[in-house]
Every structure is written in structure tokens, then in C-alpha cells.
Design a protein around this motif. Structure first.
Motif, short mmCIF file in Angstrom:
data_model
loop_
_atom_site.label_atom_id
_atom_site.label_comp_id
_atom_site.label_asym_id
_atom_site.label_seq_id
_atom_site.Cartn_x
_atom_site.Cartn_y
_atom_site.Cartn_z
N MET A 244 0.85 -1.20 0.00
CA MET A 244 0.00 0.00 0.00
C MET A 244 0.88 1.25 0.00
O MET A 244 0.98 1.97 0.99
N PRO A 245 1.55 1.52 -1.11
CA PRO A 245 2.53 2.62 -1.16
C PRO A 245 1.93 4.01 -0.99
O PRO A 245 2.68 4.97 -0.81
N GLN A 246 0.60 4.11 -1.04
CA GLN A 246 -0.02 5.42 -0.86
C GLN A 246 0.23 6.00 0.53
O GLN A 246 0.05 7.21 0.75
N TYR A 247 0.66 5.17 1.46
CA TYR A 247 0.93 5.66 2.82
C TYR A 247 2.35 6.20 2.97
O TYR A 247 2.65 6.86 3.97
N GLU A 249 4.40 8.52 1.38
CA GLU A 249 4.68 9.96 1.41
C GLU A 249 4.06 10.66 2.62
O GLU A 249 4.71 11.50 3.25
N PRO A 250 2.80 10.37 2.98
CA PRO A 250 2.26 10.99 4.21
C PRO A 250 3.09 10.67 5.45
O PRO A 250 3.25 11.52 6.33
N ASP A 337 -7.07 -0.03 7.03
CA ASP A 337 -7.12 1.43 7.06
C ASP A 337 -5.98 1.91 7.95
O ASP A 337 -6.07 1.87 9.18
N ASP A 396 13.81 4.18 -1.06
CA ASP A 396 12.58 3.82 -1.74
C ASP A 396 12.52 2.29 -1.75
O ASP A 396 13.56 1.62 -1.75
N LYS A 398 9.95 -1.36 -2.88
CA LYS A 398 8.78 -1.93 -3.55
C LYS A 398 8.98 -3.43 -3.66
O LYS A 398 10.09 -3.96 -3.48
#
Length: 439
Positions: A244-247, A249-250, A337, A396, A398
Motif C-alpha cells: 500500500m505505497p499510498q501511505y 509519502e504521508p 485502514d 525507496d 517496492k
């Protein structure tokens, strides 16, 4: 599958049946006499302590963790942070381009060094023989326990000598004595004492606990607990972030903001990493180290206040993972979540400590509950956050192209462990945050 907690039920396991108890019994049982509702006895069975030496009835280390470690977190965190930085430099390849790494192994080394700094300062964390021994002891104890459980109990006293991992256990204790005892003697001769767990144990020991060989043995066993838990949690977190790489940067933004405000990591500033804390707790909710916690061996017929009697010889527990997936406890429990607990804290309007990663309560018993809840969980939380912060700011990462899904966790009896064969691609970031990540 939801766990409603309506009544006790049995579940099978390779260690024998476990009686799952509803959480309404936990408050009553947590204060029961230890010789009747026995935590250590259950722990000995889980890790075959008779042969692995894992487990101890001594109260020295939990006393020290509660009274000294938690009180001195801010004193020890700077040195632990520096050791984590050095550990990444030692344990990781350059990663100038995408590099395939088994991070489960790397985390074991990083946690071993970082935890050793807390346990005994640089005298332990910079001692390569010590670090190698505690890592090998952790693996030998775990694998040795799994092997001897496959053998009929009556044959185990003989079979232990034919299991290589169990034959090596005493050599690890010998190494611990050879390293720890001279350190203790050296410290006793000096007026100024360092501030670390080994010294606190030496200062707090009474009666037979003062035996240096005993302290060395306890220190070795504590290393098993520290490595086994924090390395697994860090690995699970990395797998979740890759999935879930969307987390990513935040979380980086939160770390940068914290460093800009505080200049370094303290217990308080780490507590204020609320996105990170929430993500860690959600990762733990999906992948707890133990599927069953609050395990106790009942040593006599034990009558509860409502008349229910737990038979002597029963091993009880609470189905922690089932509770964490109960829709009566968590909304949409099957959906990961990462901000779940942050939202719950914001929604409550108060800084509810029960929603923090290191909390222990009836809805989240990953760290146990009651007087036997893991006393080192606050340090573990800080250590894991610093490890993940360094990883996020400097790399980074992945999954390899062929890794289409998150590596599933593996079940070993009641343990729920990350896949140690999975690999991740890492590449050094060109402009990492330098504010505090300088040893």
C-alpha cells in the motif's frame, strides 16, 4: 470470522487443545494467583523451555523494565538511534540502484544491535560475538522447539541430544557468561555506572538474583524476546507499505515535520508520530505476532464468579486476532485502514492512550494484558518507529515485479510470523533527511 465472546470454546493446536475464554473473564483472571493461573508455565510449553531455556520465573527483568526502562526512555533513545543508523550502514548493501534484499534477515540484525545498545550499551552492541550469538540463540531456540515438539514427550529427554539446534543452546549461554560477567565485574570496580538494562538489573538484584551467571542468562533470554518481536513487526510493516505505497509519502511528511519541530527523536516526539503509530497498530491488528494471547496454564480446578469451572491442566487464552477482526469492535474490520486509529483518536476529541500502538486493553491484547502485559512494549514501539523512520527517509522500496500480492503471514502453532523468504527491492534515496539521521 467475528468473535462475539459469548462463551468459552476449545480450539485444537499441536500443543493440545486451548480453551478460548471471553474477555469478560480476563479482568477476573488477571489478578489470580500466579501459581494457579500460570503465565510462565504456558510460555514454557510454547517454547519448550525445558530444552530451549526460554522462559524464567524470575521477576528481576519485569521489575527493571517497569521501574527503570520506561522511566529512562529519553536517556537511552539517542544512543539507540545512533546504533540503528550504524546498523543500517553495516547490514545493508549500498543500494545505489534497485537491490533485492531479504529484509526479514536485515531487520533481525538491526534490532539485535539496537536492542543490545539498550541492554548493555556499546559493550554489547559493538561486540560482534555477542550480536551473532543472540541472533543464533533466537533461531536455535525457535527451530529447536519446533523440532522437539514433533517427538513423543517420553522420548524428548534423549532426543534433545540429536537436535543440533538444542545442542547449541548451552554454547550460547556460555558465550553470554563469557561476555557479561567481565562487564559486570568491570562496572563493579568503577564509581560511575552506565545507564542501561544490564546495570539496572545488577543494581536491582536481590539474593540469588545477584549471581552474575544468572544475570547473563536472563540477558540472553531477553534478547530472544526483543529480536523475535520487533524484527517481525518491522518486517510486517515493510510488507504493508510495499503493498500500500499510498501511505509512504504521508508518513515521510510526518517524520520530516517532527524532526523540524523537535530536532531529534524523544519518547514524546515519537508518540506524536500519530500517522505512523496508527499505521503500526493497524498492521499489528492484521498480523499480530500471536494469534492467541493471555495464555495461562491452569494448575487447579479454577472456579470463576459465574460458576464456570476451568479444569486443572487446561491452557487458556484469548483469541486476539479474532477479536481484532470482530465487526462489533472495529468497523469494516476486513479493510486495512492505516489511519483507523488516528481517526478514532480524532473522533473521540481526546488523546486516548488506549488507541496507541503500545496500549494494552481488552480490545487489543497483542502485548498481553494485566500485570503481565509486555513491560518492554514502550521501548519496542520507539525502536520500531526509529527503524521505520530511517528506512522511509533513506530508501525507496517496492516488491519485485513477480511479487503480485503481499507475502502472507505464516502460522506456527499460535504464532503468526512474516514470511522470511520474501524479498523486497530497495534503492537509496538521493536526498534523504539529514536532520537527525547522523550518528
Amino acid at each position: 470470522m467475528a468473535y462475539k465472546g459469548q462463551g468459552p470454546f476449545y480450539v485444537p493446536s499441536r500443543l493440545g487443545e486451548r480453551l478460548m475464554i471471553p474477555t469478560r473473564y480476563v479482568e477476573e483472571l488477571k489478578t489470580a494467583p500466579a501459581h494457579e493461573v500460570d503465565l510462565v508455565g504456558a510460555f514454557f510449553k510454547m517454547f519448550e523451555g525445558k530444552y530451549t531455556t526460554i522462559g524464567s520465573r524470575s521477576t528481576l527483568h519485569p521489575r527493571v523494565a517497569k521501574r527503570e526502562l520506561n522511566r529512562h526512555l529519553d536517556d537511552i533513545l539517542p544512543a539507540v538511534k545512533e546504533e540503528i543508523i550504524k546498523s543500517f550502514e553495516v547490514c545493508m548493501p549500498e543500494c545505489k540502484d534497485w537491490t533485492r534484499i531479504c529484509m526479514a534477515d536485515s531487520f533481525v540484525n538491526i534490532v539485535a544491535r539496537g536492542s543490545s545498545q539498550m541492554f548493555g550499551g556499546p559493550q554489547l552492541s559493538h561486540n560482534d560475538e555477542w550480536v551473532r550469538s543472540i541472533i543464533k540463540f533466537t533461531m536455535d531456540a525457535f527451530i529447536g522447539a519446533q523440532k522437539i515438539k514433533k517427538i513423543p514427550e517420553i522420548l524428548r529427554p534423549i532426543a534433545q541430544y540429536f537436535i543440533p539446534e538444542l545442542r547449541r543452546i548451552e554454547s550460547h549461554h556460555a558465550t553470554a557468561r563469557r561476555i557479561i560477567i567481565p562487564i559486570l565485574k568491570e562496572r563493579e570496580a568503577k564509581p560511575e555506572k552506565p545507564s542501561d538494562f544490564l546495570q539496572w538489573m545488577s543494581d536491582s538484584a536481590v539474593g540469588p538474583e545477584k549471581d552474575r551467571a544468572f544475570i547473563a542468562s536472563i540477558q540472553l533470554k531477553l534478547s530472544f524476546a526483543a529480536i523475535h518481536t520487533s524484527a517481525a513487526a518491522s518486517t510486517q510493516l515493510l510488507y504493508d507499505l510495499c503493498a500500500m505505497p499510498q501511505y509512504i509519502e504521508p508518513l515521510r511528511e510526518e517524520i520530516e515535520a517532527s524532526l523540524a519541530e523537535h530536532g531529534s527523536f524523544t519518547n514524546r516526539s515519537l508518540l506524536q508520530l500519530e500517522r505512523m503509530d496508527s499505521f503500526m497498530k493497524e498492521s499489528q491488528r492484521f498480523n499480530p505476532l500471536l494469534l492467541i494471547t493471555f495464555e495461562r496454564l491452569i494448575t487447579k480446578d479454577y472456579a470463576l464468579s459465574d460458576g464456570f469451572v476451568i479444569p486443572k491442566g487446561t491452557t487458556i487464552g484469548v483469541p486476539t486476532q479474532a477479536i481484532s477482526m470482530d465487526p462489533d469492535v472495529y468497523e469494516n474490520p476486513d479493510v486495512f485502514d492505516g489511519y483507523r486509529f488516528l481517526k478514532l483518536r480524532d473522533g473521540s476529541g481526546v488523546d486516548d492512550a488506549r488507541l496507541q500502538y503500545a496500549s494494552s486493553n481488552l480490545n487489543n491484547m497483542a502485548f498481553g494484558y494485566g500485570r503481565h502485559a509486555c513491560p518492554g512494549r514502550f521501548f519496542a514501539s520507539c525502536e520500531i518507529k526509529m527503524i521505520m523512520a530511517y528506512l522511509l527517509m533513506h530508501y525507496d522500496f517496492k516488491f519485485p515485479d513477480e511479487q503480485k500480492i503481499r507475502p502472507p503471514s505464516l502460522t506456527f502453532e499460535t504464532q503468526y510470523l512474516p514470511d522470511h523468504t520474501a524479498t523486497v527491492l530497495l534503492k537509496r534515496r538521493p536526498s534523504p533527511c539529514q536532520t537527525v539521521f547522523t550518528a
